[in-house]
Scaffold this motif. Structure first.
Motif, PDB file in Angstrom:
ATOM      1  N   VAL A 237      -5.997  11.042   7.146  1.00 35.32           N
ATOM      2  CA  VAL A 237      -7.269  12.016   6.436  1.00 35.32           C
ATOM      3  C   VAL A 237      -6.971  13.252   6.664  1.00 35.32           C
ATOM      4  CG1 VAL A 237      -9.596  12.178   7.110  1.00 35.32           C
ATOM      5  CG2 VAL A 237      -8.527  10.240   7.471  1.00 35.32           C
ATOM      6  N   THR A 238      -7.488  14.098   5.592  1.00 34.47           N
ATOM      7  CA  THR A 238      -7.440  15.725   5.654  1.00 34.47           C
ATOM      8  C   THR A 238      -8.568  16.224   5.951  1.00 34.47           C
ATOM      9  OG1 THR A 238      -7.744  15.808   3.257  1.00 34.47           O
ATOM     10  CG2 THR A 238      -5.586  15.096   3.652  1.00 34.47           C
ATOM     11  N   ASN A 239      -8.411  17.600   6.136  1.00 35.19           N
ATOM     12  CA  ASN A 239      -9.541  18.319   6.337  1.00 35.19           C
ATOM     13  C   ASN A 239     -10.578  18.582   5.047  1.00 35.19           C
ATOM     14  OD1 ASN A 239      -7.986  19.892   4.558  1.00 35.19           O
ATOM     15  ND2 ASN A 239      -8.645  22.237   5.633  1.00 35.19           N
ATOM     16  N   ARG A 240     -10.077  17.882   4.130  1.00 33.51           N
ATOM     17  CA  ARG A 240     -11.033  17.943   2.740  1.00 33.51           C
ATOM     18  C   ARG A 240     -11.623  16.513   2.858  1.00 33.51           C
ATOM     19  NH1 ARG A 240     -11.310  22.744  -0.170  1.00 33.51           N
ATOM     20  NH2 ARG A 240      -9.188  23.702  -0.128  1.00 33.51           N
ATOM     21  N   LYS A 241     -11.650  15.755   3.925  1.00 34.63           N
ATOM     22  CA  LYS A 241     -12.241  14.474   4.310  1.00 34.63           C
ATOM     23  C   LYS A 241     -11.793  13.618   3.056  1.00 34.63           C
ATOM     24  CE  LYS A 241     -13.548  15.696   7.925  1.00 34.63           C
ATOM     25  NZ  LYS A 241     -12.700  15.148   9.095  1.00 34.63           N
ATOM     26  N   MET A 242     -10.391  13.441   2.617  1.00 31.89           N
ATOM     27  CA  MET A 242      -9.971  12.537   1.761  1.00 31.89           C
ATOM     28  C   MET A 242      -9.048  11.511   2.619  1.00 31.89           C
ATOM     29  SD  MET A 242     -11.121  13.181  -1.272  1.00 31.89           S
ATOM     30  CE  MET A 242     -10.060  11.981  -2.166  1.00 31.89           C
ATOM     31  N   LEU A 243      -9.331  10.509   2.476  1.00 27.29           N
ATOM     32  CA  LEU A 243      -8.420   9.191   3.168  1.00 27.29           C
ATOM     33  C   LEU A 243      -7.550   8.737   2.161  1.00 27.29           C
ATOM     34  CD1 LEU A 243      -9.892   6.846   5.658  1.00 27.29           C
ATOM     35  CD2 LEU A 243      -8.243   5.842   3.837  1.00 27.29           C
ATOM     36  N   TYR A 244      -6.061   8.688   2.333  1.00 25.07           N
ATOM     37  CA  TYR A 244      -5.111   8.162   1.841  1.00 25.07           C
ATOM     38  C   TYR A 244      -4.550   6.998   2.407  1.00 25.07           C
ATOM     39  CZ  TYR A 244      -5.125  12.681  -0.869  1.00 25.07           C
ATOM     40  OH  TYR A 244      -5.562  13.701  -1.486  1.00 25.07           O
ATOM     41  N   GLY A 245      -4.154   6.075   1.722  1.00 25.02           N
ATOM     42  CA  GLY A 245      -3.475   4.936   2.248  1.00 25.02           C
ATOM     43  C   GLY A 245      -2.259   4.370   1.553  1.00 25.02           C
ATOM     44  N   TRP A 246      -1.220   3.871   2.265  1.00 25.35           N
ATOM     45  CA  TRP A 246       0.089   3.355   1.497  1.00 25.35           C
ATOM     46  C   TRP A 246       0.577   2.263   2.366  1.00 25.35           C
ATOM     47  CZ3 TRP A 246      -0.745   8.541   2.906  1.00 25.35           C
ATOM     48  CH2 TRP A 246      -0.802   9.528   1.960  1.00 25.35           C
ATOM     49  N   ARG A 247       1.422   1.266   1.719  1.00 22.12           N
ATOM     50  CA  ARG A 247       1.957   0.346   2.346  1.00 22.12           C
ATOM     51  C   ARG A 247       3.145   0.017   1.558  1.00 22.12           C
ATOM     52  NH1 ARG A 247      -2.564  -3.451   1.942  1.00 22.12           N
ATOM     53  NH2 ARG A 247      -2.251  -3.725   4.263  1.00 22.12           N
ATOM     54  N   TYR A 248       4.133  -0.493   2.178  1.00 22.70           N
ATOM     55  CA  TYR A 248       5.220  -0.780   1.486  1.00 22.70           C
ATOM     56  C   TYR A 248       5.567  -2.665   1.046  1.00 22.70           C
ATOM     57  CZ  TYR A 248      10.466  -1.262   1.022  1.00 22.70           C
ATOM     58  OH  TYR A 248      12.030  -1.382   0.482  1.00 22.70           O
ATOM     59  N   ARG A 249       5.641  -2.394  -0.243  1.00 17.77           N
ATOM     60  CA  ARG A 249       5.512  -3.867  -0.819  1.00 17.77           C
ATOM     61  C   ARG A 249       6.717  -3.996  -2.185  1.00 17.77           C
ATOM     62  NH1 ARG A 249      -0.266  -5.638  -3.015  1.00 17.77           N
ATOM     63  NH2 ARG A 249      -0.455  -5.675  -0.641  1.00 17.77           N
ATOM     64  N   ASN A 250       7.210  -5.129  -2.194  1.00 19.41           N
ATOM     65  CA  ASN A 250       8.289  -5.360  -3.173  1.00 19.41           C
ATOM     66  C   ASN A 250       9.242  -4.217  -3.388  1.00 19.41           C
ATOM     67  OD1 ASN A 250       7.005  -7.853  -3.669  1.00 19.41           O
ATOM     68  ND2 ASN A 250       5.668  -6.614  -5.248  1.00 19.41           N
ATOM     69  N   GLY A 251       9.646  -3.834  -2.434  1.00 12.38           N
ATOM     70  CA  GLY A 251      10.791  -2.661  -2.261  1.00 12.38           C
ATOM     71  C   GLY A 251      10.138  -1.150  -2.778  1.00 12.38           C
ATOM     72  N   GLU A 252       9.129  -1.055  -2.684  1.00 11.24           N
ATOM     73  CA  GLU A 252       8.282   0.294  -2.876  1.00 11.24           C
ATOM     74  C   GLU A 252       7.277   0.502  -1.997  1.00 11.24           C
ATOM     75  OE1 GLU A 252       7.611   1.081  -7.009  1.00 11.24           O
ATOM     76  OE2 GLU A 252       6.456  -0.820  -7.202  1.00 11.24           O
ATOM     77  N   VAL A 253       6.936   1.879  -1.801  1.00 13.95           N
ATOM     78  CA  VAL A 253       5.664   2.228  -1.302  1.00 13.95           C
ATOM     79  C   VAL A 253       4.521   2.292  -2.295  1.00 13.95           C
ATOM     80  CG1 VAL A 253       4.519   4.144   0.037  1.00 13.95           C
ATOM     81  CG2 VAL A 253       6.829   3.213   0.598  1.00 13.95           C
ATOM     82  N   ILE A 254       3.284   1.677  -2.018  1.00 14.84           N
ATOM     83  CA  ILE A 254       2.275   1.750  -3.028  1.00 14.84           C
ATOM     84  C   ILE A 254       1.151   2.322  -2.376  1.00 14.84           C
ATOM     85  CG2 ILE A 254       3.345  -0.419  -4.216  1.00 14.84           C
ATOM     86  CD1 ILE A 254       0.975  -1.940  -3.026  1.00 14.84           C
ATOM     87  N   SER A 255       0.256   2.843  -3.143  1.00 13.25           N
ATOM     88  CA  SER A 255      -1.061   3.503  -2.779  1.00 13.25           C
ATOM     89  C   SER A 255      -1.881   2.476  -2.531  1.00 13.25           C
ATOM     90  CB  SER A 255      -1.440   4.800  -3.773  1.00 13.25           C
ATOM     91  OG  SER A 255      -2.950   4.794  -3.203  1.00 13.25           O
ATOM     92  N   THR A 256      -2.748   2.332  -1.524  1.00 12.42           N
ATOM     93  CA  THR A 256      -3.911   1.340  -1.233  1.00 12.42           C
ATOM     94  C   THR A 256      -5.097   1.825  -1.097  1.00 12.42           C
ATOM     95  OG1 THR A 256      -3.317   1.680   1.116  1.00 12.42           O
ATOM     96  CG2 THR A 256      -2.031   0.038   0.155  1.00 12.42           C
TER      97      THR A 256
END
Length: 449
Positions: A237-256
């Motif tokens: 979470v940034t000071n812009r109050k944006m929440l980002y999420g990721w996880r590893y799936r099928n050999g790559e990191v994807i945005s969640t």
């Protein structure tokens, strides 16, 4: 001068209402005062206890009782970790202090915890420690974070720890976690820089290599890991109050996840089965349910501002900037009464009605040192001023001046019960603390101006 007196009195009366109950409250835990606290299953009992570092003493706290483990540690304890450093399938202890940022190592032998190994110095107080086996050799390695925001990794070679990796000079690490991102059996290092960077490091040969990196919008405030058996997720979470999420799936990191979370505070913790615990300098402590594109507040305790938190036996605990620990629990109808810092709950009879507390006036008068006038229970003297209560007209006479009340004067068993709006006339105020369910009497020295 009298007109100004009336204005001040009436202003206080209008602000004297108090909320009666909170869904959740913060209860002080005096046993944890100024302590570094770690929940750990030190002896492999499948039931974690609490390790408390207080000053130069490290203790085990379980079922309300202390058991001292180590005494005489040089410096004040700032962080503690438990893990298998020696490869003997038992937990050792790593203790950090503010004395040169020293790292001390202890192993249990015949029921006593004894020093072993070489002391490491980071020359800055350490705020966070974890033991992980990054190279999967059976010897525990160490992850450390300092007050300056520097992160360090020490690798163990046959039980001796050697410096292996350090975060970039001049950068502040906003958060760091160890997590098996790619499911190869060894944890990776996820770290976020305050400047707006998040990366995943994996061990390749004799050094860390960047497995993945990203540059979220804004300064990073928090890094949080959401555990999952096959696909753990990491959030920033940034000071812009944006929440980002990721996880590893099928050999790559994807945005969640990617959404705006304006309700979230500066420091976040994820408690499995509960949600995101948010510590905010503006709104206090809150619990949020984490959803796919938003967060939903479950409860809030305003007025309690935490710096650190952990979860133990179904209860959140948090520590404020002064070192005081609180546990968060459901509120009730029972409030405690204080005269400044002295608890006087047993000396004051009170009850609630229509969202307001009513206090038995003779109890409070005795507590505050007020003089009862010869006319009886309804007449009092405060600093040579005569105060007369008239329940029939729901008013107070102050040196003959009639002041109508917003709340009624109640009579039970022939004795008057009054709300907090009456006490400013005696030179006192009642401060309600909804977060702790405390009612505190304090003298209002400027009430007569």
């Amino acid at each position: 001068m009298r007109k100004r007196s009336l204005f001040v009195v009436f202003s206080i009366l209008l602000l004297s209402q108090a909320a009666l109950a909170s869904a959740y409250i913060a209860v002080e835990v005096p046993e944890f005062q100024n302590a570094v606290v770690l929940a750990a299953d030190l002896y492999g009992e499948d039931e974690p206890a609490l390790l408390l570092g207080q000053g130069h003493i490290l203790s085990l706290f379980k079922d309300g009782a202390f058991s001292q483990l180590i005494d005489g540690i040089s410096g004040r304890i700032t962080a503690v970790a438990a893990g298998d450093i020696n490869g003997d399938f038992k937990n050792e202890l790593v203790v950090a202090t503010d004395s040169g940022g020293a790292l001390y190592f202890f192993a249990e032998r015949n029921g006593l915890w004894e020093r072993f190994g070489q002391t490491q110095y980071l020359w800055d107080s350490i705020t966070h420690l974890e033991v992980h086996d990054f190279d999967n050799d059976g010897w525990g390695d160490l992850l450390a974070l300092t007050t300056k925001g520097e992160a360090h990794v020490f690798l163990s070679s046959e039980g001796t720890l050697f410096p292996f990796w350090k975060s970039e000079p001049g950068e502040i690490v906003a958060g760091i976690e160890a997590l098996d991102v790619d499911h190869d059996g060894s944890p990776e290092v996820i770290y976020a820089l305050q400047s707006g960077y998040i990366g995943v490091l994996t061990l390749e040969g004799q050094e860390f290599a960047t497995l993945w990196e990203n540059y979220p919008w804004g300064l990073v405030e928090s890094l949080v890991v959401v555990p999952h058996q096959t696909a753990p997720e990491w959030l920033v979470v940034t000071n812009r109050k944006m929440l980002y999420g990721w996880r590893y799936r099928n050999g790559e990191v994807i945005s969640t996840r990617l959404f705006e979370g304006t309700e979230l505070g500066e420091t976040l913790y994820y408690f499995p089965g509960q949600g995101l615990l948010s510590l905010s300098a503006k709104t206090g402590v809150s619990l949020f349910e984490l959803q796919s594109s938003s967060v939903s507040e479950q409860w809030r305790v305003p007025g309690v501002f935490g710096a650190h938190a952990f979860y133990y036996r179904g209860t959140p605990y948090l520590q404020d900037a002064k070192g005081t620990w609180f546990r968060i629990e459901q509120g009730s109808s029972d409030w405690r009464v204080f005269l400044y810092d002295q608890e006087v709950t047993e000396l004051v009879d009170l009850f609630s009605q229509n969202g307001e507390f009513y206090y038995r006036l003779p109890d409070v008068a005795k507590l505050l040192g007020l003089q009862e006038a010869p006319a009886g229970d309804w007449h009092y003297l405060a600093d040579a001023h005569e105060i007369v209560l008239e329940p029939e007209g729901n008013l107070v006479k102050y040196d003959g001046l009639v002041i109508p009340l917003n709340t009624p004067i109640l009579v039970k068993e022939g004795l008057p019960y009054v709300s907090s709006e009456v006490f400013p006339l005696f030179g006192w105020t009642v401060e309600p603390d909804v977060a702790r369910q405390h009612l505190t009497f304090r003298q209002n020295w400027g009430w007569w101006l």
